[in-house]
Every structure is written in structure tokens, then in C-alpha cells.
Design a protein around this motif. Structure first.
Motif, PDB file in Angstrom:
ATOM      1  N   GLN A  90     -38.140  58.307  -8.087  1.00  0.00           N
ATOM      2  CA  GLN A  90     -39.509  58.768  -7.838  1.00  0.00           C
ATOM      3  C   GLN A  90     -40.497  58.113  -8.795  1.00  0.00           C
ATOM      4  N   GLU A  91     -40.103  58.004 -10.053  1.00  0.00           N
ATOM      5  CA  GLU A  91     -40.966  57.352 -11.050  1.00  0.00           C
ATOM      6  C   GLU A  91     -41.179  55.888 -10.680  1.00  0.00           C
ATOM      7  N   TRP A  92     -40.099  55.244 -10.234  1.00  0.00           N
ATOM      8  CA  TRP A  92     -40.167  53.832  -9.855  1.00  0.00           C
ATOM      9  C   TRP A  92     -41.085  53.626  -8.653  1.00  0.00           C
ATOM     10  N   LYS A  93     -40.951  54.472  -7.632  1.00  0.00           N
ATOM     11  CA  LYS A  93     -41.795  54.355  -6.437  1.00  0.00           C
ATOM     12  C   LYS A  93     -43.272  54.546  -6.769  1.00  0.00           C
ATOM     13  N   LYS A  94     -43.555  55.532  -7.605  1.00  0.00           N
ATOM     14  CA  LYS A  94     -44.951  55.790  -7.993  1.00  0.00           C
ATOM     15  C   LYS A  94     -45.504  54.617  -8.811  1.00  0.00           C
ATOM     16  N   ARG A  95     -44.678  54.111  -9.719  1.00  0.00           N
ATOM     17  CA  ARG A  95     -45.106  52.989 -10.558  1.00  0.00           C
ATOM     18  C   ARG A  95     -45.402  51.763  -9.700  1.00  0.00           C
ATOM     19  N   LYS A  96     -44.533  51.504  -8.720  1.00  0.00           N
ATOM     20  CA  LYS A  96     -44.756  50.366  -7.828  1.00  0.00           C
ATOM     21  C   LYS A  96     -46.037  50.537  -7.007  1.00  0.00           C
ATOM     22  N   GLN A  97     -46.237  51.758  -6.509  1.00  0.00           N
ATOM     23  CA  GLN A  97     -47.417  52.004  -5.693  1.00  0.00           C
ATOM     24  C   GLN A  97     -48.698  51.827  -6.507  1.00  0.00           C
ATOM     25  N   ASP A  98     -48.682  52.272  -7.737  1.00  0.00           N
ATOM     26  CA  ASP A  98     -49.846  52.096  -8.617  1.00  0.00           C
ATOM     27  C   ASP A  98     -50.121  50.616  -8.856  1.00  0.00           C
ATOM     28  N   ILE A  99     -49.059  49.839  -9.033  1.00  0.00           N
ATOM     29  CA  ILE A  99     -49.205  48.402  -9.271  1.00  0.00           C
ATOM     30  C   ILE A  99     -49.719  47.697  -8.019  1.00  0.00           C
ATOM     31  N   TYR A 100     -49.181  48.086  -6.866  1.00  0.00           N
ATOM     32  CA  TYR A 100     -49.616  47.466  -5.619  1.00  0.00           C
ATOM     33  C   TYR A 100     -51.070  47.820  -5.295  1.00  0.00           C
ATOM     34  N   THR A 101     -51.481  49.010  -5.670  1.00  0.00           N
ATOM     35  CA  THR A 101     -52.889  49.399  -5.475  1.00  0.00           C
ATOM     36  C   THR A 101     -53.785  48.539  -6.347  1.00  0.00           C
ATOM     37  N   LEU A 102     -53.300  48.277  -7.567  1.00  0.00           N
ATOM     38  CA  LEU A 102     -54.067  47.440  -8.496  1.00  0.00           C
ATOM     39  C   LEU A 102     -54.102  45.991  -8.036  1.00  0.00           C
ATOM     40  N   CYS A 103     -52.976  45.509  -7.500  1.00  0.00           N
ATOM     41  CA  CYS A 103     -52.879  44.107  -7.061  1.00  0.00           C
ATOM     42  C   CYS A 103     -52.085  44.042  -5.753  1.00  0.00           C
ATOM     43  N   PRO A 104     -52.731  44.167  -4.618  1.00  0.00           N
ATOM     44  CA  PRO A 104     -52.042  44.159  -3.312  1.00  0.00           C
ATOM     45  C   PRO A 104     -51.205  42.911  -3.059  1.00  0.00           C
ATOM     46  N   ARG A 105     -51.606  41.792  -3.647  1.00  0.00           N
ATOM     47  CA  ARG A 105     -50.872  40.540  -3.420  1.00  0.00           C
ATOM     48  C   ARG A 105     -49.428  40.648  -3.927  1.00  0.00           C
ATOM     49  N   LEU A 106     -49.190  41.426  -4.973  1.00  0.00           N
ATOM     50  CA  LEU A 106     -47.844  41.589  -5.499  1.00  0.00           C
ATOM     51  C   LEU A 106     -46.917  42.224  -4.463  1.00  0.00           C
ATOM     52  N   GLU A 107     -47.442  43.168  -3.698  1.00  0.00           N
ATOM     53  CA  GLU A 107     -46.636  43.792  -2.651  1.00  0.00           C
ATOM     54  C   GLU A 107     -46.295  42.772  -1.564  1.00  0.00           C
ATOM     55  N   GLN A 108     -47.283  41.924  -1.236  1.00  0.00           N
ATOM     56  CA  GLN A 108     -47.050  40.894  -0.231  1.00  0.00           C
ATOM     57  C   GLN A 108     -45.967  39.918  -0.701  1.00  0.00           C
ATOM     58  N   GLU A 119     -43.534  40.493  -2.877  1.00  0.00           N
ATOM     59  CA  GLU A 119     -42.231  41.173  -2.848  1.00  0.00           C
ATOM     60  C   GLU A 119     -41.672  41.174  -1.421  1.00  0.00           C
ATOM     61  N   SER A 120     -42.533  41.439  -0.467  1.00  0.00           N
ATOM     62  CA  SER A 120     -42.113  41.469   0.931  1.00  0.00           C
ATOM     63  C   SER A 120     -41.686  40.084   1.408  1.00  0.00           C
ATOM     64  N   GLU A 121     -42.456  39.068   1.035  1.00  0.00           N
ATOM     65  CA  GLU A 121     -42.148  37.690   1.438  1.00  0.00           C
ATOM     66  C   GLU A 121     -40.813  37.232   0.856  1.00  0.00           C
ATOM     67  N   ILE A 122     -40.552  37.602  -0.408  1.00  0.00           N
ATOM     68  CA  ILE A 122     -39.290  37.217  -1.047  1.00  0.00           C
ATOM     69  C   ILE A 122     -38.108  37.844  -0.317  1.00  0.00           C
ATOM     70  N   SER A 123     -38.257  39.107   0.027  1.00  0.00           N
ATOM     71  CA  SER A 123     -37.155  39.818   0.695  1.00  0.00           C
ATOM     72  C   SER A 123     -36.927  39.297   2.113  1.00  0.00           C
ATOM     73  N   LEU A 124     -37.988  38.787   2.765  1.00  0.00           N
ATOM     74  CA  LEU A 124     -37.868  38.300   4.146  1.00  0.00           C
ATOM     75  C   LEU A 124     -37.511  36.829   4.231  1.00  0.00           C
ATOM     76  N   THR A 125     -37.674  36.100   3.119  1.00  0.00           N
ATOM     77  CA  THR A 125     -37.416  34.655   3.147  1.00  0.00           C
ATOM     78  C   THR A 125     -35.986  34.352   3.552  1.00  0.00           C
ATOM     79  N   GLY A 126     -35.060  35.087   2.982  1.00  0.00           N
ATOM     80  CA  GLY A 126     -33.648  34.870   3.299  1.00  0.00           C
ATOM     81  C   GLY A 126     -33.348  35.105   4.763  1.00  0.00           C
TER      82      GLY A 126
END
Length: 333
Positions: free
Chosen positions: A25-43, A45-52
Motif C-alpha cells: 500500500q505504501e509503495w502504490k501510494k508513493r508511486k501514484q504521488d510520483i506519477y502525479t508529480l511527473c506523468p512521463r515517469l508512468e509512461q 514504466e509502462s513502455e518498458i514493461s510493454l517493450t518485451g
């Protein structure tokens, strides 16, 4: 009916479940706060996971181009990771912030390393069995970093020939070295002196240092120890786990026996105490004993061979001076 040992095991597994849920739960909240601050980071992360997945599809469609496609995958991931690193630096975010934080990195809060119990699980089972769970709270305030020499007088004690503070600094260093050399040398300690001079505090310091190193520690009062001894000898209830507890006393990395001499001793308890300390000595498993009794007075309560084994082979550390508890109570430093 569920055995006591099984109940403890299930209790510890529930503790791990709670720890993992909380950390997730702490990890999910921390990630969401970071993605809110910098949406590109979420993109990213998604691109890295989908590249394979994308490359795998392309390889299936054009297997003859596998080598080239894998090179593209590697280059793409390197570029994405570099962009991610730059963004994290730009926003002042730690590289580890997007990763889940474990209480125990060895087992990742599962309790197991492969098929073996992690030292942290062994310690949790010990904490429950010996009712020493509170030690985890105590050692947060009583440890080497919080030890304060100002409570010990610098005045020379005429009987001892040096000051309590000088003596305590030497004792402190011996205890530090005991922890540092734990894996490479074998030593037992006897801490003795009047109440309120810091014996239990230093035992807690050692316990924390070794627990932080992943060692298993049993911290038990002499009264608790002899109750276990008596229970093992006279209580034959098949649900009882006193035999397992006695096995722990012999095999745990460090056994700390606090307040030796305050309990009601018997011939049986004295004999079993000798068995424990002698067995651990033969297997080079250290023991720390603290007592309010002087070595001379121990002989009145325990057999000659017990006292001989402790006083004759343990590193003896004498505590003297004014009652620290009184000083702390009235802030006399």
C-alpha cells in the motif's frame, strides 16, 4: 486441536501477510504521488514493461530478424531507463522510490529464502515463544547509538582505582568488539554489579547490533529460563513445546540470560543451567549473563561447576557507580 508450535507459526505467517500488505500500500501510494508529480515517469514504466511483449510478437512474425530485434529491444530499454534516470534526478526523487521497500531484503518479507526459513522468521518465532517481542521496541531506544556516558561519574572510585566513566568506556568497547567479532571469534560475557548501572541496557545494545546482522537472539530472564526448565522436566503435556524451546536455547546464535540470581534456584535448575552453558560452550555458541551478584556470591546460589564455568571462562565486566535510573529520573547529568 492445533499445537502451540503450529499456532506460533501461523501467527508469524499472518504477521508477514500484514507486513507485505502494508508495504504494498505504501509503495502504490508513493508511486501514484510520483506519477502525479511527473506523468512521463508512468509512461516510461509502462513502455518498458510493454517493450518485451512488442519485441516477442515481432520475433514470432519475423524469426529471421531475431538478432536485430533483440538489439532494438536493448537499445530501446537503455534509452527509456536513461530518460527515467534524468527525470528522477530533475525532480529530486530517489532511484529506489519506485520500488517496493521490504522490511527484510533477504526474504522480501515472505519468511523464506528458497525453501529455508529466513533468520528474520526464526527470530519472530523466538520472540513469540519467549515473550520477548517487546525487545524490538526497547532496542530502538536502548542501543549503542543512544548510550550516554555522562550518567557515569568521572570521579575516581577509591576502591576500584578508576572512575565509573573510565570503566564503562572500556566495558562499552568490549561489548562493541563482541558484536564486531561475533562471526570470527568465540567469547562469553558476564556483566555484574548493583542494579541501575546499565547492565540490561548494554545487553539490549548487543541484542540490537546482532539482530541487525541477521543473527538470532534469545533474551530471557533467569526466572523465565528456570520456569522453562521446570516445565520441560515435569509437564508431559504433548501440546507443550518446552522441548523445542530447550532446543532453541542450545542452538540460537546468542543467548542472553538477564538477572541471574533473582530467581528461586533448585538443584535441578542449577544442573540444567550448567547443561545449557556447557553445551553452548562446546558448540561455540556465545552466552551473555547479567547478575546483581558478585562472582563470590554466585557460589552461594549455584553449584561449584556452574560458577567455575561462568567465572572461570567468561569475560568478566564489573559495573559500579551511582544508580543510573535515579539520575535519569531526576535528570542528573
Amino acid at each position: 486441536m492445533m499445537s502451540v508450535k503450529t499456532q506460533r507459526y501461523k501467527t508469524v505467517l499472518r504477521q508477514y501477510e500484514q507486513i507485505r500488505w502494508k508495504k504494498e500500500q505504501e509503495w502504490k501510494k508513493r508511486k501514484q504521488d510520483i506519477y502525479t508529480l511527473c506523468p512521463r515517469l508512468e509512461q516510461i514504466e509502462s513502455e518498458i514493461s510493454l517493450t518485451g511483449v512488442k519485441i516477442a510478437r515481432m520475433v514470432l512474425q519475423k524469426p529471421e530478424n531475431t538478432k536485430e530485434l533483440l538489439q532494438q529491444l536493448e537499445q530501446s530499454i537503455i534509452a527509456l531507463r536513461e530518460e527515467k534516470k534524468q527525470l528522477l534526478t530533475q525532480f529530486g526523487i530517489s532511484q529506489k522510490a519506485l520500488q517496493i521497500e521490504y522490511v527484510c531484503n533477504q526474504c522480501k518479507d515472505t519468511g523464506y529464502i528458497g525453501s529455508e526459513q529466513c533468520p528474520c522468521m526464526k527470530q519472530k518465532l523466538i520472540d513469540i515463544a519467549y515473550e520477548q517481542s517487546n525487545i524490538q521496541q526497547i532496542i530502538q531506544t536502548e542501543n549503542f547509538d543512544t548510550f550516554d556516558f555522562r550518567y557515569y561519574s568521572q570521579a575516581i572510585d577509591p576502591q576500584e582505582g578508576w572512575s565509573p566513566q573510565e570503566s564503562m568506556k572500556k566495558t562499552f568497547n568490549i561489548c562493541m568488539n563482541f558484536c564486531e567479532d561475533f562471526d570470527t571469534s568465540f567469547e562469553n560475557l558476564l556483566l555484574y554489579g548493583s542494579t541501575g548501572l546499565g547492565k540490561t541496557f548494554l545487553c539490549n545494545c548487543i541484542a540490537k547490533e546482532l539482530l541487525d546482522k541477521g543473527k538470532t537472539v534469545i533474551y530471557i530472564t533467569a526466572g523465565q529460563l528456570f520456569r522453562i526448565i521446570e516445565k520441560q522436566r515435569f509437564d508431559k503435556n504433548e501440546e507443550d513445546t518446552s522441548e523445542d524451546m530447550m532446543e532453541d536455547l542450545l542452538s540460537v546464535d546468542l543467548l542472553i540470560i538477564d538477572d541471574l540470581g533473582t530467581e528461586f534456584g533448585t538443584i535441578l535448575s542449577s544442573s540444567e543451567l550448567f547443561h545449557i552453558i556447557n553445551s553452548r560452550m562446546l558448540t561455540k555458541k556465545p552466552v551473555i549473563v547479567s547478575t546483581n551478584l558478585s562472582p563470590d556470591n554466585l557460589i552461594h546460589q549455584y553449584s561449584d561447576r556452574v560458577v567455575s564455568r561462568i567465572v572461570g571462562t567468561y569475560t568478566t565486566l564489573k559495573f559500579f557507580g551511582e544508580d543510573i535510573r535515579v539520575k535519569k529520573k531526576f535528570h542528573h547529568i
